[in-house]
Design an enzyme around this catalytic site. Structure first.
Site, PDB file in Angstrom:
ATOM      1  CB  THR A 116      12.845  -7.736   5.739  1.00  0.00           C
ATOM      2  OG1 THR A 116      12.220  -7.054   5.045  1.00  0.00           O
ATOM      3  CG2 THR A 116      12.462  -8.620   4.787  1.00  0.00           C
ATOM      4  CB  THR A 119      11.173  -4.699   1.707  1.00  0.00           C
ATOM      5  OG1 THR A 119       9.739  -4.025   1.070  1.00  0.00           O
ATOM      6  CG2 THR A 119      11.513  -3.995   0.553  1.00  0.00           C
ATOM      7  CD  GLU A 176       2.100  -3.458  -0.136  1.00  0.00           C
ATOM      8  OE1 GLU A 176       0.891  -4.699  -0.676  1.00  0.00           O
ATOM      9  OE2 GLU A 176       1.207  -1.913  -0.455  1.00  0.00           O
ATOM     10  NE  ARG A 188       0.064   7.372   0.999  1.00  0.00           N
ATOM     11  CZ  ARG A 188      -0.768   8.172   1.192  1.00  0.00           C
ATOM     12  NH1 ARG A 188      -0.433   9.186   0.953  1.00  0.00           N
ATOM     13  NH2 ARG A 188      -1.814   7.726   0.230  1.00  0.00           N
ATOM     14  CD  GLU A 189       5.212   2.574   8.836  1.00  0.00           C
ATOM     15  OE1 GLU A 189       5.028   3.436  10.147  1.00  0.00           O
ATOM     16  OE2 GLU A 189       5.898   1.594   8.642  1.00  0.00           O
ATOM     17  CE  LYS A 219       9.207  -1.616  -1.112  1.00  0.00           C
ATOM     18  NZ  LYS A 219       8.120  -0.186  -0.952  1.00  0.00           N
ATOM     19  CG  ASN A 247      10.950   2.912  -0.687  1.00  0.00           C
ATOM     20  OD1 ASN A 247       9.669   3.517  -1.198  1.00  0.00           O
ATOM     21  ND2 ASN A 247      10.437   1.629   0.204  1.00  0.00           N
ATOM     22  CB  SER A 293      11.911  16.780   7.248  1.00  0.00           C
ATOM     23  OG  SER A 293      12.805  15.686   6.212  1.00  0.00           O
ATOM     24  N   GLY A 352      13.530   8.657   7.082  1.00  0.00           N
ATOM     25  CA  GLY A 352      13.525   7.881   7.939  1.00  0.00           C
ATOM     26  C   GLY A 352      11.993   7.351   8.058  1.00  0.00           C
ATOM     27  CB  CYS A 366      10.464   1.583   3.718  1.00  0.00           C
ATOM     28  SG  CYS A 366       8.819   0.388   4.667  1.00  0.00           S
ATOM     29  CE  LYS A 420      12.615  -2.209   5.907  1.00  0.00           C
ATOM     30  NZ  LYS A 420      12.628  -3.461   5.037  1.00  0.00           N
ATOM     31  CG  ASP A 421      13.256  -0.347   1.500  1.00  0.00           C
ATOM     32  OD1 ASP A 421      13.547  -1.048   2.764  1.00  0.00           O
ATOM     33  OD2 ASP A 421      12.124   0.143   1.055  1.00  0.00           O
ATOM     34  CE  LYS A 424       5.773   9.477   6.156  1.00  0.00           C
ATOM     35  NZ  LYS A 424       4.819   8.610   4.999  1.00  0.00           N
TER      36      LYS A 424
END
Ligand SMILES: NC(=O)c1ccc[n+]([C@@H]2O[C@H](COP(=O)([O-])OP(=O)(O)OC[C@H]3O[C@@H](n4cnc5c(N)ncnc54)[C@H](O)[C@@H]3O)[C@@H](O)[C@H]2O)c1
Length: 406
Positions: free
Chosen positions: A88, A123, A146, A149-150, A206, A210, A255, A259, A262, A265-266, A325
């Site tokens: 999305t 999402t 959901e 974490r990636e 959700k 975030n 940082s 970025g 998620c 955009k969220d 990361k």
């Protein structure tokens, strides 16, 4: 139970494996290469637990009832439950998520197997489930946010912080509880906090979760900007602030900006959902990320100008990794790309070191996999996250990674 999972990205694949421990699962994707890999028990994404589970299954050491296919119609026709985990992306023109990949799956399921319950794991905007219930009155929908974490996608589903399932109608509560128990059955932790609530509230959970994470990143980044401008030692200030137990010493490493796929955009989607609702903070969180990138880019550009004054005619800016990361295998919406764009807009050239990118250039900047070449040729090296790869050229490095952690 027969379950089909639409989309084998971070979310879909981790859920497919989690559920395949106790159910028959067919994972569906439109990319044949991903499907082929999965059918050979290879992971299409970098994730330690996913790789381990697939390897153990291939060696017969772990039972996983999992197959993958590009033939969505067959997979959905036989499913009692269809989990939707398609992208999305944020559509900047519409100022809203583009949910058409979710609707592609919904329309196919309604065409061939309308009795199947569909659980949206992607999402979505707040109010989306309610809107699809009106648009597709024959469909049975649940929404389950959901939180993975990636890079830790399966781990986070084996050890979930919480399980939340949203239902648009009270008479679907039993179905929602059944899906929650399927997730709990696959988890290694017991007593996982579980909430069943209205779908619209689950959607809000959700986006608010975030946006809170983005707020925290933005807060410590602005603290760092302040310290940099005023000549204070950021690390000392962060340590002092975070000894307050209500703040806590975690998720506080400065940082280049929040970025990844998620958070950017969220947060924008939540802001769009605030239309006609009073707020200050949510806009500030979105705005703060741009301001931070402007600040970081300006710091780097100042250094480039200084190099020019000292005789380096065309300072070359080394971009050390495009990833967000350390340990990540993708660079979707990573903040360093925003920095790179700003530096290039001021006429400075970039050289990118990104071993996972199989292309000669990235937005017209040369890409190299050769670290020595990179370290030797870059006049200044920009790294969102420090790596010991850079030890020999530390005097050239610009980073705000003060604690060497994500
Ligand atoms: N990545 C995360 O950390 C994360 C965490 C929580 C929620 N989410 C949300 O979950 C959703 C999926 O995210 P992701 O990171 O897994 O995405 P992804 O891009 O990694 O994977 C999506 C997959 O769906 C496939 N796909 C697209 N259209 C399809 C279709 N019609 N049928 C079958 N497959 C199709 C794509 O080929 C791709 O493999 C998004 O809404 C995202 O916001 C992501």
């Amino acid at each position: 139970m027969n379950i089909a999972v639409g989309g084998t990205g971070y979310v879909g694949l981790s859920l497919a494996i989690l559920l395949a421990q106790h159910n028959q699962v067919t994972a569906v994707d439109v990319i044949p290469k991903k499907v082929e890999k999965l059918n050979n028990w290879q992971s299409p994404i970098a994730d330690t637990e996913i790789e381990r589970f697939l390897k153990e299954a291939s060696e017969g050491k772990r039972k996983l009832n999992l197959t993958a296919t590009t033939s969505a119609a067959t997979a959905y026709a036989n499913a009692d439950l269809v989990v939707i985990a398609t992208p999305t992306n944020y559509d900047a023109r519409k100022n809203f998520f583009d949910t058409h990949f979710v609707e592609q799956v919904i329309e196919l399921v309604l065409e061939i197997n309308p009795k199947a319950t569909m659980v949206v794991k992607s999402t979505v905007p707040v109010g989306y489930t309610k809107s699809i219930c009106a648009r597709y009155p024959k469909g049975k929908f649940l929404f389950s946010p959901e939180f993975l974490r990636e890079g830790h996608a399966l781990y986070d589903n084996l050890h979930p912080s919480r399980i939340i399932v949203g239902t648009p109608f009270e008479d679907m509560r039993a179905e929602a509880e059944r899906f929650a128990s399927l997730l709990a059955e696959g988890a290694e932790d017991t007593d996982v906090p579980t909430l069943v609530m209205h779908a619209t509230e689950a959607e809000a959970v959700k986006l608010f979760a975030n946006t809170y994470l983005a707020l925290r990143v933005a807060y410590f980044n602005e603290l760092d900007t302040y310290c940099e401008v005023r000549g204070l030692d950021t690390a000392s200030v962060v340590r002092g602030v975070c000894l307050e137990p209500r703040v806590g010493d975690f998720y506080n490493n400065p940082s280049f900006g929040y970025g990844g796929y998620c958070l950017p955009k969220d947060t924008k989607q939540l802001l769009a959902n605030y239309q006609d609702v009073p707020q200050n903070l949510i806009s500030a969180i979105v705005q703060s990320n741009r301001t931070r990138k402007d600040f970081v880019a300006e710091e780097i550009i100042d250094r480039c100008r200084l190099l020019k004054e000292h005789g380096v005619k065309h300072p070359l800016v080394g971009i050390y990794r495009l990833t967000m990361k350390s340990g990540s295998d993708n660079f979707r919406a990573s903040s360093i790309q925003g920095i790179m764009k700003r530096i290039k807009a001021k006429g400075f050239q970039c050289l990118v070191y990104e071993p996972t990118l199989d292309a000669p250039d990235f937005f017209e900047s040369e890409v190299t996999h050769n670290l020595n070449y990179f370290n030797e040729n870059a006049d200044i090296i920009v790294a969102n996250r420090w790596n010991d790869d850079l030890s020999s050229v530390s005097s050239k490095v610009y980073t705000r990674d003060l604690f060497c952690r994500d």
